[in-house]
Design a protein around this motif. Structure first.
Motif, mmCIF file in Angstrom:
data_model
loop_
_atom_site.group_PDB
_atom_site.id
_atom_site.type_symbol
_atom_site.label_atom_id
_atom_site.label_comp_id
_atom_site.label_asym_id
_atom_site.label_seq_id
_atom_site.Cartn_x
_atom_site.Cartn_y
_atom_site.Cartn_z
ATOM 1 N N VAL A 198 0.856 -1.178 0.000
ATOM 2 C CA VAL A 198 0.000 0.000 0.000
ATOM 3 C C VAL A 198 0.898 1.235 0.000
ATOM 4 C CG1 VAL A 198 -1.847 1.250 1.172
ATOM 5 C CG2 VAL A 198 -1.762 -1.258 1.282
ATOM 6 N N VAL A 199 0.723 2.082 -0.997
ATOM 7 C CA VAL A 199 1.571 3.267 -1.147
ATOM 8 C C VAL A 199 0.817 4.486 -0.642
ATOM 9 C CG1 VAL A 199 2.962 4.657 -2.721
ATOM 10 C CG2 VAL A 199 2.628 2.214 -3.179
ATOM 11 N N ALA A 200 1.341 5.089 0.433
ATOM 12 C CA ALA A 200 0.726 6.272 1.023
ATOM 13 C C ALA A 200 1.585 7.510 0.849
ATOM 14 C CB ALA A 200 0.456 6.040 2.507
ATOM 15 N N GLY A 201 2.905 7.332 0.670
ATOM 16 C CA GLY A 201 3.823 8.464 0.600
ATOM 17 C C GLY A 201 3.840 9.115 -0.768
ATOM 18 N N LEU A 202 4.311 10.356 -0.795
ATOM 19 C CA LEU A 202 4.309 11.168 -2.018
ATOM 20 C C LEU A 202 5.680 11.745 -2.318
ATOM 21 C CD1 LEU A 202 0.983 13.084 -1.298
ATOM 22 C CD2 LEU A 202 1.337 11.484 -3.183
ATOM 23 N N MET A 203 6.738 11.089 -1.850
ATOM 24 C CA MET A 203 8.076 11.642 -2.046
ATOM 25 C C MET A 203 8.401 11.826 -3.525
ATOM 26 S SD MET A 203 10.749 12.737 -0.396
ATOM 27 C CE MET A 203 10.699 11.983 1.233
ATOM 28 N N GLY A 204 8.046 10.842 -4.336
ATOM 29 C CA GLY A 204 8.225 10.979 -5.781
ATOM 30 C C GLY A 204 9.236 10.011 -6.353
ATOM 31 N N GLY A 205 9.202 9.868 -7.661
ATOM 32 C CA GLY A 205 10.089 8.960 -8.366
ATOM 33 C C GLY A 205 9.307 8.116 -9.351
ATOM 34 N N ARG A 206 9.971 7.141 -9.923
ATOM 35 C CA ARG A 206 9.353 6.267 -10.912
ATOM 36 C C ARG A 206 9.673 4.824 -10.554
ATOM 37 N NH1 ARG A 206 7.246 6.835 -16.008
ATOM 38 N NH2 ARG A 206 7.626 9.065 -15.894
ATOM 39 N N PHE A 207 8.662 3.957 -10.631
ATOM 40 C CA PHE A 207 8.784 2.567 -10.216
ATOM 41 C C PHE A 207 8.440 1.655 -11.386
ATOM 42 C CE2 PHE A 207 6.368 -1.197 -8.822
ATOM 43 C CZ PHE A 207 7.331 -1.842 -8.064
ATOM 44 N N SER A 208 9.169 0.552 -11.520
ATOM 45 C CA SER A 208 8.820 -0.437 -12.539
ATOM 46 C C SER A 208 9.071 -1.827 -11.985
ATOM 47 C CB SER A 208 9.629 -0.223 -13.826
ATOM 48 O OG SER A 208 10.998 -0.481 -13.602
ATOM 49 N N LEU A 209 8.266 -2.769 -12.479
ATOM 50 C CA LEU A 209 8.385 -4.168 -12.106
ATOM 51 C C LEU A 209 7.947 -4.981 -13.306
ATOM 52 C CD1 LEU A 209 9.004 -5.907 -9.494
ATOM 53 C CD2 LEU A 209 6.533 -6.039 -9.185
ATOM 54 N N PRO A 210 8.669 -6.040 -13.665
ATOM 55 C CA PRO A 210 8.245 -6.848 -14.808
ATOM 56 C C PRO A 210 6.798 -7.307 -14.651
ATOM 57 C CG PRO A 210 10.456 -7.477 -14.126
ATOM 58 C CD PRO A 210 9.944 -6.521 -13.086
ATOM 59 N N VAL A 211 6.012 -7.137 -15.695
ATOM 60 C CA VAL A 211 4.578 -7.436 -15.627
ATOM 61 C C VAL A 211 4.297 -8.865 -15.172
ATOM 62 C CG1 VAL A 211 2.467 -7.626 -16.999
ATOM 63 C CG2 VAL A 211 3.970 -5.642 -17.287
ATOM 64 N N PRO A 212 5.044 -9.893 -15.624
ATOM 65 C CA PRO A 212 4.723 -11.253 -15.174
ATOM 66 C C PRO A 212 4.814 -11.445 -13.664
ATOM 67 C CG PRO A 212 6.113 -11.333 -17.120
ATOM 68 C CD PRO A 212 6.088 -9.906 -16.678
ATOM 69 N N MET A 213 5.560 -10.565 -12.963
ATOM 70 C CA MET A 213 5.686 -10.719 -11.515
ATOM 71 C C MET A 213 4.355 -10.516 -10.791
ATOM 72 S SD MET A 213 8.739 -11.631 -10.714
ATOM 73 C CE MET A 213 8.595 -12.661 -12.179
ATOM 74 N N PHE A 214 3.477 -9.717 -11.375
ATOM 75 C CA PHE A 214 2.194 -9.479 -10.710
ATOM 76 C C PHE A 214 1.361 -10.764 -10.642
ATOM 77 C CE2 PHE A 214 3.530 -5.223 -11.801
ATOM 78 C CZ PHE A 214 3.159 -4.491 -10.681
ATOM 79 N N PRO A 215 1.113 -11.452 -11.753
ATOM 80 C CA PRO A 215 0.356 -12.702 -11.627
ATOM 81 C C PRO A 215 1.151 -13.822 -10.964
ATOM 82 C CG PRO A 215 0.983 -12.343 -13.917
ATOM 83 C CD PRO A 215 1.316 -11.087 -13.180
ATOM 84 N N LEU A 216 2.453 -13.921 -11.242
ATOM 85 C CA LEU A 216 3.231 -15.010 -10.673
ATOM 86 C C LEU A 216 3.305 -14.920 -9.149
ATOM 87 C CD1 LEU A 216 6.158 -15.287 -13.249
ATOM 88 C CD2 LEU A 216 4.283 -16.914 -12.897
#
Length: 348
Positions: free
Chosen positions: A269-287
């Motif tokens: 759960v992301v509540a903070g607003l410090m900033g930046g850019r996040f990425s994660l390989p899409v297959p990791m979400f279902p796997l």
């Protein structure tokens, strides 16, 4: 009325004065005794949010200068409009600042904080770095009898942000530990609320050794330094993967750490607003059956529920650093530099 106001984005706040408003209709005039200093105030002061990769979200439109920041407001009712019922001058109160139009489907469903036409105090309209503020309706006035006002003001942002973020993660909590990432004012509040509400182990992470020690003293089972390359391994060895991680920082580094320490069928759960850019390989979400959720402050009902918990003594107070209103600039600078433990609260 007197204020500390922005006269230019990124520049030092300046003392300003204005006529003290007379409440009309359903309006309520509050004499402010305390106003917390929030990291969102820094973003408003800068005029942008960091989106990563050199990109910014410009938030300078929609307000005229001078503008008064501050949304963690407590004090007492000074006057009420002729259509106000159930509230009288002298009542000790906090002001729910996440004000909407009051007429849309979200507002009518009790989610005024998510209205598409926000009138948030200190964000869209003048706020609490001042001696007085107007609330448009009695529903924004919350009785804080039995609670110190320097504690009640921050409940309206850091408190309900932490409360709402933890509620978002509750469906996943039964599986294992809860990880609190970031131990600033909101994270410390989240830790206190979590310790009061949940029986699962509560663990925490922060780059500050002092804040980690404070978390242990408050009751965290284990603490970790997310900047340590071995931190993930230490979490998995000490407590096992977390079922929920709540990121109260909201940076690329904090979110990467948070997602790395949760197990399968878990959530971040992301509540903070410090900033930046996040990425994660899409297959990791279902796997991993991984859920990443955003959360934004909390509803008026959340605010009242949290105030009731605090009044009942179920949530211990976080450290508060009281400063006079004319030290607002120093307070913002200290918060920006990470020199604040708990919450700075201004006293007009």
């Amino acid at each position: 009325m007197f204020r500390q106001s922005m006269t230019a984005y990124g520049a030092a706040l300046e003392p300003t004065t204005a006529a003290t408003p007379t409440p009309a209709g359903t309006e309520v005039l509050v004499h402010i005794s305390h106003c917390g200093v929030c990291h969102s105030d820094i973003h408003m002061h800068d005029g942008y949010f960091d989106l990563g990769d050199g990109k910014q979200l410009d938030v300078r439109s929609g307000r005229s200068l001078p503008f008064t920041l501050g949304h963690e407001i407590a004090g007492h009712v000074e006057a009420v409009g002729p259509d106000v019922e159930g509230i009288s001058p002298g009542m000790a109160c906090a002001v729910y600042p996440w004000i909407g139009c009051g007429a849309c489907a979200r507002c009518k469903a009790g989610n005024e904080h998510l209205c598409d036409k926000p009138r948030h105090l200190g964000i869209n309209v003048d706020g609490g770095y001042a001696s007085h503020v107007i609330a448009p309706h009695p529903r924004h006035i919350i009785d804080i009898s039995g609670i110190e006002p320097q504690l009640a003001g921050p409940l309206m942002c850091s408190g309900i942000t932490a409360f709402g973020a933890l509620k978002k993660g509750e469906p996943w909590l039964a599986q294992g530990p809860l990880m609190i990432v970031g131990l600033g004012g909101v994270g410390m509040m989240g830790l206190e609320i979590a310790l009061a509400k949940y029986s699962v182990p509560i663990i925490a992470a922060d780059i500050s050794a002092d804040k980690r020690q404070a978390a242990l003293a408050m009751g965290a089972k284990e603490v970790f330094d997310p900047a340590d390359p071995e931190a993930r391994r230490q979490v998995l060895k000490s407590t096992g993967a977390a079922s929920v991680a709540v990121d109260f920082v909201g940076s690329d580094a904090s979110l990467n750490f948070a997602q790395s320490v949760v197990g399968k069928a878990s959530s971040v759960v992301v509540a903070g607003l410090m900033g930046g850019r996040f990425s994660l390989p899409v297959p990791m979400f279902p796997l991993r059956e991984l859920a990443i959720l955003g959360t934004f402050v909390g509803s008026p009902a959340d605010a009242r529920e949290l105030v009731a918990m605090v009044r009942a003594g179920k949530v211990n107070p976080i450290p508060v650093d009281l400063r006079p209103l004319d030290q607002a600039n120093a307070a913002l600078n200290d918060l920006r530099a990470g020199r604040v433990l708990g919450r700075v609260v201004l006293t007009p």
